[in-house]
Write a protein that holds these residues in place. Sequence first.
Motif, PDB file in Angstrom:
ATOM      1  N   LEU A 150       0.830  -1.208   0.000  1.00  0.00           N
ATOM      2  CA  LEU A 150       0.000   0.000   0.000  1.00  0.00           C
ATOM      3  C   LEU A 150       0.863   1.257   0.000  1.00  0.00           C
TER       4      LEU A 150
ATOM      5  N   GLU B 200       0.749   3.014  -3.738  1.00  0.00           N
ATOM      6  CA  GLU B 200      -0.277   4.063  -3.742  1.00  0.00           C
ATOM      7  C   GLU B 200       0.177   5.373  -3.101  1.00  0.00           C
TER       8      GLU B 200
ATOM      9  N   ALA C 272      -5.186   4.906   6.074  1.00  0.00           N
ATOM     10  CA  ALA C 272      -5.602   4.093   4.928  1.00  0.00           C
ATOM     11  C   ALA C 272      -5.434   2.611   5.210  1.00  0.00           C
TER      12      ALA C 272
ATOM     13  N   GLN D 182      -8.363   1.573   7.443  1.00  0.00           N
ATOM     14  CA  GLN D 182      -9.628   1.587   6.707  1.00  0.00           C
ATOM     15  C   GLN D 182      -9.719   0.395   5.765  1.00  0.00           C
ATOM     16  N   ARG D 183      -8.616   0.054   5.089  1.00  0.00           N
ATOM     17  CA  ARG D 183      -8.638  -1.110   4.208  1.00  0.00           C
ATOM     18  C   ARG D 183      -8.846  -2.399   5.010  1.00  0.00           C
TER      19      ARG D 183
ATOM     20  N   VAL E  56      -9.041  -7.638   2.174  1.00  0.00           N
ATOM     21  CA  VAL E  56      -7.818  -7.105   1.586  1.00  0.00           C
ATOM     22  C   VAL E  56      -6.622  -8.018   1.857  1.00  0.00           C
TER      23      VAL E  56
END
Length: 450
Positions: free
Chosen positions: A192, A196, A334, A337-338, A437
């Motif tokens: 991640l 990203e 993030a 949240q994922r 995920v």
Amino acid sequence: MLDPNQLRKDLPSVVKALGIRGVSFDIERFGQLEARRKSLQVETEALQARRNAVSKLIGQLKSRGEDASKEMAESQEIPVRLKQLELDLSSVQGELGEWLMTLPNLPHDSVPQGASSDDNIEMRRWLPSHVQADANGNPQPFSFEPKDHVSLGEPLGLDFETARKLSGARFMMLRGPMARLHRGLAQFMLDLQTTEHGYEECYTPYIVNSSTLFGTGQLPKFKDDMFWVTKGGQDAEPNLDDQGNVIASEDLYLISTSEITLAGSFRDTIIPAQDLPVKLTAHTPCFRSEAGSGGRDTRGMIRQHQFDKVEMVQVVHPESSYDALEEMVGHAEAVLQRLGVPYRVVLLCGGDMGFGATKTYDLEVWLPAQNTWREISSVSNCEAFQARRMQARYRADKGKPEYLHTLNGSGLAVGRALVAVLENYQQQDGSVIIPEVLRPYMGGATSLTC
């Protein structure tokens, strides 16, 4: 390290800012050291000027055929006195430098006053769409009595007994799908942050020298919190540089976070301004002796001597460091949240911040078995505090080098993320649903079962 020029120009504001952190500053001691430093520097500059004048006078006297013996004698005495002044000034500056190394960073103006975590300010909280909140805004309890991660994890491969036999208390061993889930969490976090969020993945040493730890602020204050490595005795191989020359040896320590190696990699460097920001991440084990934490969180994985962490570090231009701080908090959020686990963001008060931080946000994840929020990430702006100690600077097209600003944050603590997944995704039968995920890292498995 604090800026000596700021201490000299605006001492009252420094004293006030340290007070917000609960640290008293010895004004009298600083005044005495500064007075001595100034006196030595003034005398040194005057004597250097006199040396130049005497040298010129000797030349003039000799050119006129006059006696210059008196001036020659004086010219021989001046270097002796200058050498002593140099030693005295070095001693005063060394005492001042050692003292400043023990003082924490100054809090940003936005940091609230307070002495402990009770005075921290909650900024926001986030709950997954499938989780309902109670009257206090906390996730609602399960329809059954939730187990803690130890009771859940032991049938699934969380093995404290073997770790205790191998190493002692506060270590863990993971087996089978539990070990794979731990690895999958770390890989997911790295993927991640690199794909990203623009971080460059690094593999760093796990053992560092004392100079690196002084630069990033772990030494001298936190020596007792570190595990250090004792090198061999009389028969040990000499410490050599790249050319084979023997160099002075330094104590070696196991890292307590890869912030040390990632930020420390900029020690004694000057970066072109156009290359900023630099964003680095690494997955490493971390080693902490947890000195002074006896009796705290002794059950389970919350407070271990060895744990894994995916760390984020940014090295930025001073004008953008507070934007970078907010960005990094978002990068840590993030991950949670994922994963779909409830968390909140907390602004730390002055008395609860880390030594090198000027402003810190903690991310706290919800643990149902404890019915409370527990820290899983800490994101800090250190401004130039570390850079000044490391001599880490940037240079614009014109002008002299200036100190960088450094930031660090967990993205995330892998073991605590594992705890959060176990407790928040547990089922009444003792199984644990694997967050969607993470399933690609688990060979497509959807749950952990006994």
